[in-house]
Design an enzyme around this catalytic site. Structure first.
Site, PDB file in Angstrom:
ATOM      1  CE  LYS A   1     -46.517  71.625 -37.059  1.00  0.00           C
ATOM      2  NZ  LYS A   1     -45.898  70.294 -37.187  1.00  0.00           N
TER       3      LYS A   1
ATOM      4  CE  LYS B   1     -49.820  74.413 -37.050  1.00  0.00           C
ATOM      5  NZ  LYS B   1     -50.408  74.078 -38.369  1.00  0.00           N
TER       6      LYS B   1
ATOM      7  NE  ARG C   1     -48.256  66.368 -47.419  1.00  0.00           N
ATOM      8  CZ  ARG C   1     -47.751  65.639 -46.429  1.00  0.00           C
ATOM      9  NH1 ARG C   1     -47.283  64.427 -46.683  1.00  0.00           N
ATOM     10  NH2 ARG C   1     -47.715  66.114 -45.201  1.00  0.00           N
TER      11      ARG C   1
ATOM     12  NE  ARG D   1     -53.446  65.758 -45.964  1.00  0.00           N
ATOM     13  CZ  ARG D   1     -52.302  66.091 -45.333  1.00  0.00           C
ATOM     14  NH1 ARG D   1     -51.532  65.143 -44.841  1.00  0.00           N
ATOM     15  NH2 ARG D   1     -51.944  67.353 -45.194  1.00  0.00           N
TER      16      ARG D   1
ATOM     17  NE  ARG E   1     -56.243  65.873 -34.337  1.00  0.00           N
ATOM     18  CZ  ARG E   1     -55.801  64.921 -33.529  1.00  0.00           C
ATOM     19  NH1 ARG E   1     -54.519  64.897 -33.173  1.00  0.00           N
ATOM     20  NH2 ARG E   1     -56.613  63.986 -33.071  1.00  0.00           N
TER      21      ARG E   1
ATOM     22  CG  ASP F   1     -49.373  69.294 -45.221  1.00  0.00           C
ATOM     23  OD1 ASP F   1     -49.368  68.492 -46.165  1.00  0.00           O
ATOM     24  OD2 ASP F   1     -49.005  68.994 -44.067  1.00  0.00           O
TER      25      ASP F   1
ATOM     26  CD  GLU G   1     -47.115  70.567 -40.719  1.00  0.00           C
ATOM     27  OE1 GLU G   1     -46.496  69.560 -41.133  1.00  0.00           O
ATOM     28  OE2 GLU G   1     -47.829  70.559 -39.703  1.00  0.00           O
TER      29      GLU G   1
ATOM     30  CG  ASN H   1     -44.855  67.610 -44.123  1.00  0.00           C
ATOM     31  OD1 ASN H   1     -44.909  67.400 -42.928  1.00  0.00           O
ATOM     32  ND2 ASN H   1     -45.788  68.288 -44.784  1.00  0.00           N
TER      33      ASN H   1
END
Length: 326
Positions: free
Chosen positions: A131, A167, A217, A231, A239, A279, A288, A290
Site C-alpha cells: 500500500k 485499512k 487480481r 473476485r 471485501r 488489484d 494495491e 502485491n
C-alpha cells in the site's frame, strides 16, 4: 539445468493446497527437475567470523510435494545450509505482516546478491510494501489518504463525503479492513483502535460501490501480464479477497487495466519483482501492488487453462542464467 531451490515460507502443514500459490510454484519447480528445500525465516543466521562478506545460513529440510490433500509433502531431517553455496534460488514466499522481522529477513537475503538469485528481489520487496509502492501510480488510484490523526481523516472525509474504507498500511488478505458509514459514526473508535494496534499510519479511501462488480487480481510476470481473475464479495461482505469468502470468476482486462499494467510493467521488471499481483476495482481503480507473497495463480490457471507457474519459472531460469553469465 536443474536448480536447487530454497523456499522461505510458512509451515507446509498450514497451507491449503487447493489454492496456495507457493505450493503451485513448488509443484511447477519439481516438475522441471528442480530440487526443493523448505526453511523458516527465523532460522536465518549470519556469521562474519570466517572473513569478509560473511556467511548466511538456515536450517532447511529437503522436501517433495504432491497434490494429495492431507498428504501433500514429505520432508527429510533439517540440515544447516549455506544460502550462497548450497542453493541457486531462494523463493521468498512467507506471508506478511510486513514487520521488522520481515524487513530484517530482506536485509540478510540482500547479501546473497551476485551469488544466489532471490525472488522477488529482497531490496525491492523491502522498498515496495503493497500500500506504499502503489502511491507511485496515484493517477490510477481513487483518492487516498494516509494519516494517524482522526482530525486529519475527518478533513479528508469532508472533502470526499460518503462511506469510507479504512485499512492497515501493512495488512494482507483483507484482514482488518473496515467500512465507515457516511456519517462517520465509528471513525473515531477505529482511529483509536488502529493507533493502539499498529505503530504506522493507516490508509483511508472512499468506498467504491463498483467493488460489487468485483476486485480484479491481475498477475504480472517479469512485467508482462500473465492472467487475471475477478473476485466478488461474499454474501454480507464488501471485501472480495478469497481469504475472507470472496468468489473468483473468469474475466478480461479493460483498456484502463491494460494501461495500468503497461505503465508499471517495465519498472517491476527492472526492480527484480518477478511475480507481482495488482488489484483493480471496477475495471479502473488501482488499489494495491502485491510483491511480498502474491497469490491468485491457481484460480487464474483454473479459469484460463494457463500455466502461470511455468511462466514464473521461465522468468526465474532466465534471470539465473543471466546472473551466472555475468
Amino acid at each position: 539445468m536443474a536448480l536447487r531451490v530454497a523456499v522461505q515460507m510458512d509451515p507446509l502443514e498450514t497451507i491449503n493446497i487447493a489454492g496456495d500459490s507457493s505450493f503451485a510454484l513448488m509443484l511447477a519447480a519439481q516438475a522441471r527437475g528442480h530440487s526443493l528445500l523448505h526453511y523458516d525465516v527465523r532460522s536465518l543466521a549470519y556469521d562474519t567470523s570466517e572473513g569478509a562478506g560473511g556467511r548466511l545460513t538456515s536450517w532447511a529440510s529437503p522436501i517433495t510435494v504432491q497434490r494429495v490433500q492431507g498428504d501433500h509433502y514429505t520432508r527429510d531431517e533439517p540440515r544447516l545450509i549455506d544460502l550462497a553455496t548450497d542453493v541457486d534460488v531462494v523463493l521468498m514466499r512467507q506471508d506478511p505482516p510486513f514487520d521488522l522481522g520481515y524487513i530484517t529477513g530482506t536485509h540478510l537475503l540482500e547479501r546473497l546478491a551476485g551469488t544466489t538469485l532471490v525472488v522477488n528481489d529482497p531490496v525491492s520487496v523491502r522498498n515496495a510494501p503493497e500500500k506504499v509502492m502503489v502511491l507511485d501510480y496515484a493517477r490510477f488510484m481513487p483518492p487516498t489518504f494516509i494519516a494517524r490523526r482522526v482530525e486529519d481523516v475527518r478533513r479528508f472525509h469532508a472533502a470526499h463525503p460518503g462511506d469510507l474504507v479504512v485499512k492497515p498500511l501493512h495488512g494482507n488478505g483483507g484482514k482488518a479492513v473496515f467500512r465507515v458509514p457516511a456519517d462517520g459514526s465509528n471513525l473515531g473508535a477505529l482511529a483509536e483502535l488502529f493507533g493502539q494496534v499498529w505503530p504506522e499510519p493507516f490508509m483511508v479511501q472512499p468506498f467504491l460501490p463498483s467493488v460489487s462488480k468485483g476486485d480484479k487480481r491481475i498477475v504480472l510476470v517479469d512485467g508482462e501480464i500473465a492472467g487475471a481473475i475477478n473476485r466478488r464479495p461474499g454474501e454480507g461482505e464488501f471485501r472480495s479477497n478469497l481469504a475472507v469468502g470472496g468468489s473468483a470468476e473468469a474475466t478480461q482486462l479493460t483498456a484502463r487495466e491494460e494501461e495500468i499494467c503497461a505503465a508499471m510493467g517495465p519498472e517491476l521488471k527492472r526492480l527484480g519483482l518477478v511475480f507481482v499481483g495488482i488489484d483493480v476495482i471496477g475495471g479502473q481503480w488501482l488499489t494495491e501492488i502485491n510483491v511480498t507473497s502474491p497469490t491468485g495463480i491457481v484460480a487464474i490457471d483454473r479459469f484460463n487453462g494457463s500455466d502461470t507457474g511455468a511462466l514464473i519459472w521461465d522468468a526465474i531460469e532466465r534471470r539465473h542464467a543471466a546472473m551466472t553469465r555475468s
